[in-house]
Design a protein around this motif. Structure first.
Motif, PDB file in Angstrom:
ATOM      1  N   ASP A 319       5.780   0.364  -8.757  1.00  0.00           N
ATOM      2  CA  ASP A 319       4.681   0.849  -7.914  1.00  0.00           C
ATOM      3  C   ASP A 319       3.446  -0.029  -8.069  1.00  0.00           C
ATOM      4  O   ASP A 319       2.809  -0.417  -7.080  1.00  0.00           O
ATOM      5  N   LEU A 320       3.083  -0.338  -9.315  1.00  0.00           N
ATOM      6  CA  LEU A 320       1.877  -1.137  -9.565  1.00  0.00           C
ATOM      7  C   LEU A 320       2.018  -2.549  -8.998  1.00  0.00           C
ATOM      8  O   LEU A 320       1.076  -3.085  -8.398  1.00  0.00           O
ATOM      9  N   PHE A 321       3.192  -3.150  -9.179  1.00  0.00           N
ATOM     10  CA  PHE A 321       3.418  -4.491  -8.645  1.00  0.00           C
ATOM     11  C   PHE A 321       3.387  -4.460  -7.122  1.00  0.00           C
ATOM     12  O   PHE A 321       2.839  -5.356  -6.461  1.00  0.00           O
ATOM     13  N   TRP A 322       3.974  -3.426  -6.542  1.00  0.00           N
ATOM     14  CA  TRP A 322       3.971  -3.246  -5.080  1.00  0.00           C
ATOM     15  C   TRP A 322       2.549  -3.111  -4.555  1.00  0.00           C
ATOM     16  O   TRP A 322       2.197  -3.746  -3.546  1.00  0.00           O
ATOM     17  N   ILE A 323       1.708  -2.333  -5.219  1.00  0.00           N
ATOM     18  CA  ILE A 323       0.319  -2.172  -4.787  1.00  0.00           C
ATOM     19  C   ILE A 323      -0.411  -3.513  -4.825  1.00  0.00           C
ATOM     20  O   ILE A 323      -1.136  -3.865  -3.884  1.00  0.00           O
ATOM     21  N   PHE A 324      -0.207  -4.264  -5.898  1.00  0.00           N
ATOM     22  CA  PHE A 324      -0.836  -5.588  -5.998  1.00  0.00           C
ATOM     23  C   PHE A 324      -0.386  -6.488  -4.851  1.00  0.00           C
ATOM     24  O   PHE A 324      -1.202  -7.173  -4.227  1.00  0.00           O
ATOM     25  N   LEU A 325       0.909  -6.473  -4.543  1.00  0.00           N
ATOM     26  CA  LEU A 325       1.432  -7.340  -3.486  1.00  0.00           C
ATOM     27  C   LEU A 325       0.875  -6.968  -2.118  1.00  0.00           C
ATOM     28  O   LEU A 325       0.385  -7.835  -1.377  1.00  0.00           O
ATOM     29  N   PHE A 326       0.954  -5.674  -1.755  1.00  0.00           N
ATOM     30  CA  PHE A 326       0.530  -5.345  -0.391  1.00  0.00           C
ATOM     31  C   PHE A 326      -0.982  -5.448  -0.219  1.00  0.00           C
ATOM     32  O   PHE A 326      -1.462  -5.755   0.880  1.00  0.00           O
ATOM     33  N   LEU A 327      -1.751  -5.210  -1.285  1.00  0.00           N
ATOM     34  CA  LEU A 327      -3.194  -5.399  -1.170  1.00  0.00           C
ATOM     35  C   LEU A 327      -3.540  -6.878  -0.998  1.00  0.00           C
ATOM     36  O   LEU A 327      -4.401  -7.230  -0.182  1.00  0.00           O
TER      37      LEU A 327
END
Length: 357
Positions: A319-327
């Motif tokens: 989840d955290l890596f995904w948030i970093f990527l899409f932001l």
């Protein structure tokens, strides 16, 4: 209606915040750990807000003496097209490299549907998730563009004759699509039924409700009724995440219908009483920031999700890596693709285009 009548010609920051809430709901469903089962209710909020904003702009243009259809469609393409083309091209390249198990048609057919705004029809024809969900999220864009292909013509034909004719037409269409939603939701239970989930008719309900609200406010009808509904905005906003948390995957049309009601109450409160508690919350800087970038974030979060799950699985770290990527991808797309190309392509041509009068 006191503040809304004074400020209905200006921009309300809280509407950007409402977009922020909508994208958070959608992201809650798309996250690797999926904390919100029915976070697609955020799409319903987007649709309702879109119906209000687009219809308001069209009504003002009609009051100005005509309707520049070419200009309208040009602005729609400039608003959505450049960022969509970039993300589809990048996603196609990634899928061709990372997913050799997918057939040629499994990649290029949904990519073509995404670029032609026909994904909802593609999915309605029992082809959802044909490419492992890489392009499926574009069904929401296709429903909007199919609606706005016809809505300006219907609005022009009816509103110029009598605003009450437009209100009657919109009410009939709302009644039809609400009936379809309730019938499908109450008479059967099918997990993510393609008609219920992707249907243009089932998802037209929030767009039409937003359009009706635009007409009511534009004509200054029902002021006392709207004032009495305004205090319900904050409770409605609080109920939206709860609705997203519920597991109604076998009755998605009921989520659409109930989400439309909550989105309407939130919109009424923001427009009638923009300085209320709900307005103050939604006008906060973080929600406005998210709302302004919601389209770019929506486009890139699915590809980011696939990368996160592939690397870290359905975990909180994912989840955290995904948030970093899409932001990161969303901000880059918003800053270097969406804003500059929208401004460039939305400019009026040098030779004036005659408007419908």
């Amino acid at each position: 209606m006191r503040e809304a009548i004074v400020r209905d010609r200006g921009h309300l920051p809280a509407l950007d915040g409402l977009r922020g809430v909508a994208i958070l709901l959608v992201l809650g469903q798309h996250a690797p750990t999926r904390p919100l089962i029915d976070g697609f209710v955020g799409v319903t909020v987007f649709f309702c807000l879109s119906g209000y904003l687009i219809t308001t702009l069209l009504l003002r243009e009609l009051d100005g003496g005509g309707l520049d259809l070419r200009g309208f469609y040009r602005r729609r393409v400039a608003r959505l097209g450049p960022a969509l083309v970039v993300v589809v091209v990048v996603t196609t390249a990634v899928v061709l490299i990372a997913r050799p198990d997918l057939r040629f048609a499994q990649t290029f057919a949904p990519a073509g549907a995404a670029l032609t705004y026909t994904t909802s029809l593609f999915d309605w024809g029992h082809h959802p998730f044909a490419s492992g969900d890489y392009f499926n999220y574009t069904w929401t864009l296709s429903i909007e563009e199919q609606f706005y292909l016809l809505w300006p013509l219907a609005l022009f034909w009816s509103y110029r004759r009598d605003p009450r004719l437009l209100a009657a037409l919109t009410a009939v269409l709302i009644g039809f699509t609400l009936t379809v939603d309730l019938y499908l939701g109450l008479t059967r239970a099918v997990k993510y039924d393609p008609h219920e989930y992707f249907g243009t008719d089932t998802n037209a309900l929030p767009i039409l409700v937003g359009a009706m609200l635009a007409l009511v406010l534009h004509q200054r009808w029902l002021p006392r009724t709207l004032e009495s509904l305004a205090p319900a905005a904050l409770p409605a906003l609080c109920l939206l995440p709860l609705l997203g948390y519920l597991n109604e995957t076998y009755h998605p049309s009921l989520v659409i219908a109930s989400g439309t009601g909550l989105a309407l109450l939130a919109l009424v409160g923001l427009l009638v009483a923009p300085r209320s508690a709900a307005g103050a919350v939604l006008a906060s800087a973080p929600l406005r920031w998210l709302g302004e970038r919601s389209y770019s974030i929506y486009l890139w979060n699915v590809l980011a999700r696939a990368a996160s799950i592939n690397l870290l699985g359905h975990t909180w770290a994912g989840d955290l890596f995904w948030i970093f990527l899409f932001l990161t991808l969303g901000e880059a797309s918003y800053r270097y693709v969406e804003r500059p190309l929208r401004a460039r392509f939305a400019r009026r041509p040098k030779a004036p285009v005659p408007a419908l009068a």
